[in-house]
Design a protein around this motif. Structure first.
Motif, short mmCIF file in Angstrom:
data_model
loop_
_atom_site.label_atom_id
_atom_site.label_comp_id
_atom_site.label_asym_id
_atom_site.label_seq_id
_atom_site.Cartn_x
_atom_site.Cartn_y
_atom_site.Cartn_z
N SER A 57 -44.82 -17.16 15.41
CA SER A 57 -46.27 -17.29 15.50
C SER A 57 -46.96 -16.97 14.18
O SER A 57 -48.13 -17.28 14.00
CB SER A 57 -46.82 -16.37 16.60
N MET A 58 -46.23 -16.33 13.29
CA MET A 58 -46.78 -15.99 11.98
C MET A 58 -46.22 -16.91 10.89
O MET A 58 -46.06 -16.51 9.74
CB MET A 58 -46.48 -14.52 11.65
N GLU A 59 -45.91 -18.14 11.30
CA GLU A 59 -45.48 -19.20 10.38
C GLU A 59 -44.15 -18.90 9.70
O GLU A 59 -43.90 -19.31 8.57
CB GLU A 59 -46.56 -19.46 9.31
N ARG A 60 -43.27 -18.19 10.40
CA ARG A 60 -41.94 -17.89 9.86
C ARG A 60 -40.88 -18.18 10.91
O ARG A 60 -40.22 -17.26 11.41
CB ARG A 60 -41.86 -16.42 9.43
N PRO A 61 -40.70 -19.45 11.28
CA PRO A 61 -39.76 -19.79 12.35
C PRO A 61 -38.30 -19.78 11.93
O PRO A 61 -37.41 -19.86 12.77
CB PRO A 61 -40.20 -21.20 12.74
N GLN A 62 -38.03 -19.68 10.63
CA GLN A 62 -36.64 -19.76 10.16
C GLN A 62 -35.80 -18.57 10.62
O GLN A 62 -34.59 -18.70 10.80
CB GLN A 62 -36.60 -19.84 8.62
N LEU A 63 -36.44 -17.42 10.81
CA LEU A 63 -35.69 -16.22 11.20
C LEU A 63 -34.91 -16.46 12.49
O LEU A 63 -33.73 -16.13 12.58
CB LEU A 63 -36.65 -15.04 11.37
N GLY A 64 -35.58 -17.02 13.49
CA GLY A 64 -34.91 -17.29 14.76
C GLY A 64 -33.75 -18.24 14.62
O GLY A 64 -32.72 -18.08 15.29
N LEU A 65 -33.88 -19.22 13.74
CA LEU A 65 -32.80 -20.19 13.52
C LEU A 65 -31.58 -19.49 12.94
O LEU A 65 -30.45 -19.71 13.39
CB LEU A 65 -33.29 -21.29 12.59
N ILE A 86 -30.73 -16.35 13.15
CA ILE A 86 -30.15 -15.44 14.15
C ILE A 86 -29.34 -16.22 15.18
O ILE A 86 -28.22 -15.83 15.54
CB ILE A 86 -31.26 -14.63 14.84
N LEU A 87 -29.88 -17.34 15.67
CA LEU A 87 -29.19 -18.11 16.70
C LEU A 87 -27.93 -18.78 16.16
O LEU A 87 -26.94 -18.93 16.89
CB LEU A 87 -30.12 -19.15 17.30
N VAL A 88 -27.95 -19.20 14.91
CA VAL A 88 -26.74 -19.79 14.31
C VAL A 88 -25.63 -18.74 14.26
O VAL A 88 -24.47 -19.02 14.63
CB VAL A 88 -27.03 -20.33 12.90
N ALA A 89 -25.96 -17.53 13.83
CA ALA A 89 -24.97 -16.45 13.79
C ALA A 89 -24.47 -16.11 15.19
O ALA A 89 -23.27 -15.90 15.41
CB ALA A 89 -25.57 -15.22 13.12
N SER A 90 -25.40 -16.06 16.15
CA SER A 90 -25.03 -15.75 17.52
C SER A 90 -24.16 -16.83 18.13
O SER A 90 -23.17 -16.54 18.81
CB SER A 90 -26.31 -15.58 18.36
N MET A 91 -24.49 -18.10 17.89
CA MET A 91 -23.72 -19.21 18.45
C MET A 91 -22.29 -19.21 17.91
O MET A 91 -21.33 -19.36 18.67
CB MET A 91 -24.38 -20.54 18.12
N ALA A 92 -22.16 -19.01 16.61
CA ALA A 92 -20.82 -19.00 16.00
C ALA A 92 -19.98 -17.86 16.56
O ALA A 92 -18.80 -18.04 16.89
CB ALA A 92 -20.95 -18.88 14.48
N THR A 93 -20.60 -16.69 16.69
CA THR A 93 -19.88 -15.52 17.21
C THR A 93 -19.48 -15.72 18.66
O THR A 93 -18.34 -15.45 19.05
CB THR A 93 -20.76 -14.26 17.08
N ASN A 94 -20.42 -16.19 19.47
CA ASN A 94 -20.16 -16.37 20.89
C ASN A 94 -19.08 -17.42 21.13
O ASN A 94 -18.16 -17.22 21.94
CB ASN A 94 -21.46 -16.79 21.60
N THR A 95 -19.15 -18.53 20.43
CA THR A 95 -18.17 -19.60 20.61
C THR A 95 -16.76 -19.13 20.22
O THR A 95 -15.79 -19.38 20.95
CB THR A 95 -18.56 -20.83 19.77
N ALA A 118 -22.31 -11.15 21.11
CA ALA A 118 -23.19 -12.03 20.33
C ALA A 118 -24.63 -11.55 20.39
O ALA A 118 -25.35 -11.58 19.38
CB ALA A 118 -23.08 -13.46 20.85
N ARG A 119 -25.07 -11.08 21.56
CA ARG A 119 -26.44 -10.57 21.70
C ARG A 119 -26.62 -9.27 20.92
O ARG A 119 -27.70 -9.02 20.35
CB ARG A 119 -26.78 -10.34 23.17
N LEU A 120 -25.60 -8.43 20.91
CA LEU A 120 -25.68 -7.19 20.12
C LEU A 120 -25.77 -7.51 18.63
O LEU A 120 -26.46 -6.80 17.88
CB LEU A 120 -24.45 -6.32 20.40
N LEU A 146 -32.10 -26.62 20.40
CA LEU A 146 -30.88 -27.41 20.45
C LEU A 146 -29.64 -26.52 20.44
O LEU A 146 -28.70 -26.73 21.21
CB LEU A 146 -30.84 -28.37 19.25
N ILE A 147 -29.66 -25.49 19.60
CA ILE A 147 -28.53 -24.56 19.52
C ILE A 147 -28.37 -23.80 20.83
O ILE A 147 -27.25 -23.61 21.33
CB ILE A 147 -28.72 -23.59 18.35
N THR A 148 -29.48 -23.36 21.41
CA THR A 148 -29.42 -22.64 22.68
C THR A 148 -28.79 -23.50 23.78
O THR A 148 -27.94 -23.04 24.55
CB THR A 148 -30.82 -22.19 23.11
#
Length: 216
Positions: free
Chosen positions: A157-165, A167-176, A204-206, A27-29
């Motif tokens: 895949s190792m049952e830790r999906p929160q990390l991606g969330l 990272i993307l929240v930080a990236s979205m805020a920075t990019n916007t 944001a990607r950096l 959704l964030i992407t």
């Protein structure tokens, strides 16, 4: 008919725990892409068409990253179930090499000969010139994105999906925020137009890569 839906206690809670961060990531992407399109669209038709044109080859890179990500996730999930950590490292290593090589190749082409390359996808000189300005910068963001997405997919895949969330929240805020500053020249920054949009995306990607390295 619905007897198969009866599972052990806690099953659906665990599914929600794993699925919710993944759904929010997607959704964030999508929201981030819409925000970029909206901001650049405010500059006029030519910049909007230029960004769309530049994103055609980059979309191909994204699809390639997604394919490698999906395939490696299946293998990593299987090895995680067996707790074969060395095999997980090998799969992640090979996947990283593949996506990094392909994304770097596209980024290099967009840096060295952006006009000639993007002319394959359009025929309006003004639009191609703007697309070259955007693509020569944003191309390297996909190198960073390839690295981040493979790492995030492995943890997912190792049952830790929160990390991606996170990272993307930080990236979205920075990019916007940087889109607003760099595209329109706010807070004393120069108005960079499409180059500002590309620069905001790259920064944001950096940031994503920095978070991943610190996490490692």
């Amino acid at each position: 008919m619905f007897s198969f839906m009866k599972q052990a206690p806690g099953f659906y809670k665990q599914v929600a725990f794993l699925a919710a961060p993944i759904v929010l990531q997607n959704l964030i992407t999508s929201a981030l892409g819409m925000a970029d399109t909206f901001k650049v669209g405010m500059l006029g038709e030519a910049p909007m068409a230029a960004v769309t044109l530049a994103n055609i080859p980059l979309f191909v890179v994204q699809l390639f990253i997604f394919g490698v990500q999906s395939g490696s996730s299946v293998l990593i999930s299987q090895y995680w179930g067996k707790q074969e950590m060395e095999s997980i490292n090998r799969v992640l290593g090979v996947a990283l090499w593949v996506v990094m090589v392909v994304s770097t190749l596209f980024a290099g082409v967009l840096l060295v000969c952006p006009v000639e390359f993007l002319s394959l996808f359009g025929n309006e000189p003004e639009v191609i010139a703007l697309a070259a300005q955007y693509g020569s910068i944003v191309g390297f963001s996909y190198v960073c994105n390839a690295f981040t997405m493979m790492y995030v997919a492995a943890y997912r895949s190792m049952e830790r999906p929160q990390l991606g969330l996170y990272i993307l929240v930080a990236s979205m805020a920075t990019n916007t925020f940087l889109n607003w500053v760099l595209i329109f020249g706010k807070l004393g920054a120069p108005a960079m137009g499409v180059r500002g949009a590309a620069t905001a995306t790259l920064i944001a990607r950096l940031l994503e890569v920095t978070i991943v390295i610190l996490h490692m």
